[in-house]
Design a protein around this motif. Structure first.
Motif, PDB file in Angstrom:
ATOM      1  N   ALA A  24       4.130  -9.439   9.874  1.00 31.35           N
ATOM      2  CA  ALA A  24       5.572  -9.595  10.082  1.00 31.35           C
ATOM      3  C   ALA A  24       5.989  -8.991  11.419  1.00 31.35           C
ATOM      4  N   ALA A  25       5.422  -7.837  11.755  1.00 33.12           N
ATOM      5  CA  ALA A  25       5.732  -7.192  13.034  1.00 33.12           C
ATOM      6  C   ALA A  25       5.252  -8.041  14.208  1.00 33.12           C
ATOM      7  N   THR A  26       4.129  -8.697  14.040  1.00 29.88           N
ATOM      8  CA  THR A  26       3.617  -9.586  15.093  1.00 29.88           C
ATOM      9  C   THR A  26       4.587 -10.726  15.344  1.00 29.88           C
ATOM     10  N   ARG A  27       5.088 -11.333  14.278  1.00 26.96           N
ATOM     11  CA  ARG A  27       6.042 -12.437  14.454  1.00 26.96           C
ATOM     12  C   ARG A  27       7.344 -11.942  15.087  1.00 26.96           C
ATOM     13  N   GLN A  28       7.783 -10.769  14.692  1.00 22.86           N
ATOM     14  CA  GLN A  28       8.991 -10.203  15.290  1.00 22.86           C
ATOM     15  C   GLN A  28       8.793  -9.960  16.782  1.00 22.86           C
ATOM     16  N   ALA A  29       7.634  -9.429  17.150  1.00 19.22           N
ATOM     17  CA  ALA A  29       7.344  -9.174  18.564  1.00 19.22           C
ATOM     18  C   ALA A  29       7.268 -10.467  19.359  1.00 19.22           C
ATOM     19  N   LEU A  30       6.730 -11.528  18.756  1.00 24.94           N
ATOM     20  CA  LEU A  30       6.679 -12.817  19.438  1.00 24.94           C
ATOM     21  C   LEU A  30       8.077 -13.321  19.759  1.00 24.94           C
ATOM     22  N   VAL A  31       9.014 -13.137  18.825  1.00 28.98           N
ATOM     23  CA  VAL A  31      10.387 -13.571  19.036  1.00 28.98           C
ATOM     24  C   VAL A  31      11.041 -12.754  20.146  1.00 28.98           C
ATOM     25  N   GLU A  32      10.870 -11.448  20.100  1.00 32.17           N
ATOM     26  CA  GLU A  32      11.590 -10.560  21.020  1.00 32.17           C
ATOM     27  C   GLU A  32      10.920 -10.431  22.383  1.00 32.17           C
ATOM     28  N   LEU A  33       9.584 -10.472  22.414  1.00 31.75           N
ATOM     29  CA  LEU A  33       8.855 -10.202  23.655  1.00 31.75           C
ATOM     30  C   LEU A  33       8.129 -11.413  24.216  1.00 31.75           C
ATOM     31  N   GLY A  34       7.868 -12.405  23.366  1.00 32.80           N
ATOM     32  CA  GLY A  34       7.056 -13.528  23.794  1.00 32.80           C
ATOM     33  C   GLY A  34       5.582 -13.162  23.814  1.00 32.80           C
ATOM     34  N   TRP A  35       4.752 -14.180  24.043  1.00 33.35           N
ATOM     35  CA  TRP A  35       3.304 -13.965  24.037  1.00 33.35           C
ATOM     36  C   TRP A  35       2.864 -12.936  25.070  1.00 33.35           C
ATOM     37  N   SER A  36       3.366 -13.057  26.286  1.00 30.82           N
ATOM     38  CA  SER A  36       2.889 -12.188  27.367  1.00 30.82           C
ATOM     39  C   SER A  36       3.283 -10.729  27.159  1.00 30.82           C
ATOM     40  N   GLY A  37       4.414 -10.503  26.498  1.00 29.32           N
ATOM     41  CA  GLY A  37       4.865  -9.134  26.313  1.00 29.32           C
ATOM     42  C   GLY A  37       4.332  -8.451  25.072  1.00 29.32           C
ATOM     43  N   LEU A  38       3.730  -9.226  24.174  1.00 29.10           N
ATOM     44  CA  LEU A  38       3.239  -8.653  22.921  1.00 29.10           C
ATOM     45  C   LEU A  38       1.991  -7.819  23.165  1.00 29.10           C
ATOM     46  N   THR A  39       1.970  -6.611  22.613  1.00 29.55           N
ATOM     47  CA  THR A  39       0.795  -5.745  22.685  1.00 29.55           C
ATOM     48  C   THR A  39       0.466  -5.233  21.291  1.00 29.55           C
ATOM     49  N   LEU A  40      -0.800  -4.893  21.075  1.00 27.10           N
ATOM     50  CA  LEU A  40      -1.189  -4.366  19.773  1.00 27.10           C
ATOM     51  C   LEU A  40      -0.519  -3.022  19.502  1.00 27.10           C
ATOM     52  N   GLY A  41      -0.318  -2.239  20.536  1.00 27.36           N
ATOM     53  CA  GLY A  41       0.354  -0.956  20.349  1.00 27.36           C
ATOM     54  C   GLY A  41       1.775  -1.122  19.862  1.00 27.36           C
ATOM     55  N   ASP A  42       2.497  -2.088  20.435  1.00 29.21           N
ATOM     56  CA  ASP A  42       3.871  -2.349  20.003  1.00 29.21           C
ATOM     57  C   ASP A  42       3.902  -2.847  18.567  1.00 29.21           C
ATOM     58  N   VAL A  43       2.965  -3.738  18.215  1.00 29.04           N
ATOM     59  CA  VAL A  43       2.902  -4.251  16.846  1.00 29.04           C
ATOM     60  C   VAL A  43       2.645  -3.116  15.871  1.00 29.04           C
ATOM     61  N   ALA A  44       1.731  -2.221  16.196  1.00 26.16           N
ATOM     62  CA  ALA A  44       1.425  -1.094  15.310  1.00 26.16           C
ATOM     63  C   ALA A  44       2.659  -0.229  15.098  1.00 26.16           C
ATOM     64  N   THR A  45       3.405   0.014  16.173  1.00 25.40           N
ATOM     65  CA  THR A  45       4.620   0.831  16.062  1.00 25.40           C
ATOM     66  C   THR A  45       5.654   0.150  15.175  1.00 25.40           C
ATOM     67  N   LYS A  51      -2.568   2.545  15.348  1.00 27.56           N
ATOM     68  CA  LYS A  51      -3.219   1.478  16.102  1.00 27.56           C
ATOM     69  C   LYS A  51      -4.640   1.241  15.599  1.00 27.56           C
ATOM     70  N   THR A  52      -5.292   2.311  15.159  1.00 27.98           N
ATOM     71  CA  THR A  52      -6.649   2.159  14.621  1.00 27.98           C
ATOM     72  C   THR A  52      -6.646   1.312  13.350  1.00 27.98           C
ATOM     73  N   THR A  53      -5.581   1.414  12.565  1.00 28.52           N
ATOM     74  CA  THR A  53      -5.470   0.586  11.363  1.00 28.52           C
ATOM     75  C   THR A  53      -5.455  -0.882  11.738  1.00 28.52           C
ATOM     76  N   LEU A  54      -4.729  -1.208  12.787  1.00 34.07           N
ATOM     77  CA  LEU A  54      -4.643  -2.593  13.233  1.00 34.07           C
ATOM     78  C   LEU A  54      -5.998  -3.072  13.746  1.00 34.07           C
ATOM     79  N   TYR A  55      -6.679  -2.242  14.514  1.00 32.62           N
ATOM     80  CA  TYR A  55      -7.969  -2.648  15.079  1.00 32.62           C
ATOM     81  C   TYR A  55      -9.053  -2.773  14.014  1.00 32.62           C
ATOM     82  N   ARG A  56      -8.889  -2.088  12.897  1.00 35.29           N
ATOM     83  CA  ARG A  56      -9.863  -2.274  11.816  1.00 35.29           C
ATOM     84  C   ARG A  56      -9.744  -3.656  11.196  1.00 35.29           C
ATOM     85  N   ARG A  57      -8.574  -4.288  11.343  1.00 36.09           N
ATOM     86  CA  ARG A  57      -8.324  -5.572  10.714  1.00 36.09           C
ATOM     87  C   ARG A  57      -8.498  -6.748  11.672  1.00 36.09           C
ATOM     88  N   TRP A  58      -8.123  -6.568  12.917  1.00 42.91           N
ATOM     89  CA  TRP A  58      -8.182  -7.662  13.888  1.00 42.91           C
ATOM     90  C   TRP A  58      -8.866  -7.186  15.167  1.00 42.91           C
TER      91      TRP A  58
END
Length: 206
Positions: A24-45, A51-58
């Motif tokens: 859900a956070a990834t989709r929200q970031a895509l809307v607000e930041l677009g592809w180029s602005g999306l980062t894994l750190g922002d999604v984790a926040t 961030k390690t939780t996210l990297y364990r999954r993707w």
């Protein structure tokens, strides 16, 4: 149907709640930041996870966005509207509505572009989106066969080829209409498209 997220790795058990929050956070970031602005750190926040939780999954951004978009397409349902044509119209209208959402549009266009240089990413798109959504074609054909609108299947290989072709025609037309031509796939266009799909080019003038 395949799972919506990558297979679990050894170690700490997966949390469905964490997975849902991350997607859900990834989709929200895509809307607000677009592809180029999306980062894994922002999604984790945004998801409230480490961030390690996210990297364990993707493994990376590409895989994460594919799964976030794939979850949107899992919302598609085959309506029972009384006939094959009406059922197909219902699915196509749902599909077009999802593609109109900025998170779907931005995410899908980005990962498809990236997949031209990444065979593994292309395979993930096929597995997570294309193969999963062929379930709708399978269900629609079976229902139409029960109604007597289509002949029963006699050759499994021919049936599999037909399912692939039907999916490619429908998905290709709707994606091109909405994302490439940037034209609306409204009720009138969908009606005319389904008429051509079921009755051939002679129906294009209808």
């Amino acid at each position: 149907m395949q799972s919506r997220t990558p297979a679990s790795r050894t170690g700490r058990p997966r949390s469905a709640a964490a997975d849902a929050a991350i997607l859900a956070a990834t989709r929200q970031a895509l809307v607000e930041l677009g592809w180029s602005g999306l980062t894994l750190g922002d999604v984790a926040t945004r998801a409230g996870v480490a961030k390690t939780t996210l990297y364990r999954r993707w493994a990376g951004k590409h895989e994460l966005v594919v799964d976030a978009v794939a979850e949107l397409f899992d919302e598609l349902e085959l309506p029972d509207r009384g006939s094959l044509g009406a059922d197909v119209e219902g699915v196509v209208l749902q599909f077009a509505a999802i593609l109109a959402r900025p998170e779907a549009r931005s995410g899908l266009m980005a990962v498809v572009a990236e997949s031209t240089r990444d065979d593994a990413l292309r395979e993930r798109i096929r597995d997570s989106i294309v193969e999963r959504q062929k379930r709708l074609v399978v269900a629609g054909r079976r229902r139409a066969q029960k109604r007597g609108e289509l002949p029963p299947e006699s050759d499994p290989e021919a049936s599999a080829r037909a399912i692939d072709l039907i999916f490619d025609i429908v998905a290709g037309a709707v994606v091109h209409r909405t994302l490439v031509s940037a034209e609306p796939a409204d009720a009138d266009w969908v009606r005319r498209f389904v008429a051509v799909l079921l009755n051939g080019l002679a129906a294009a003038e209808g």
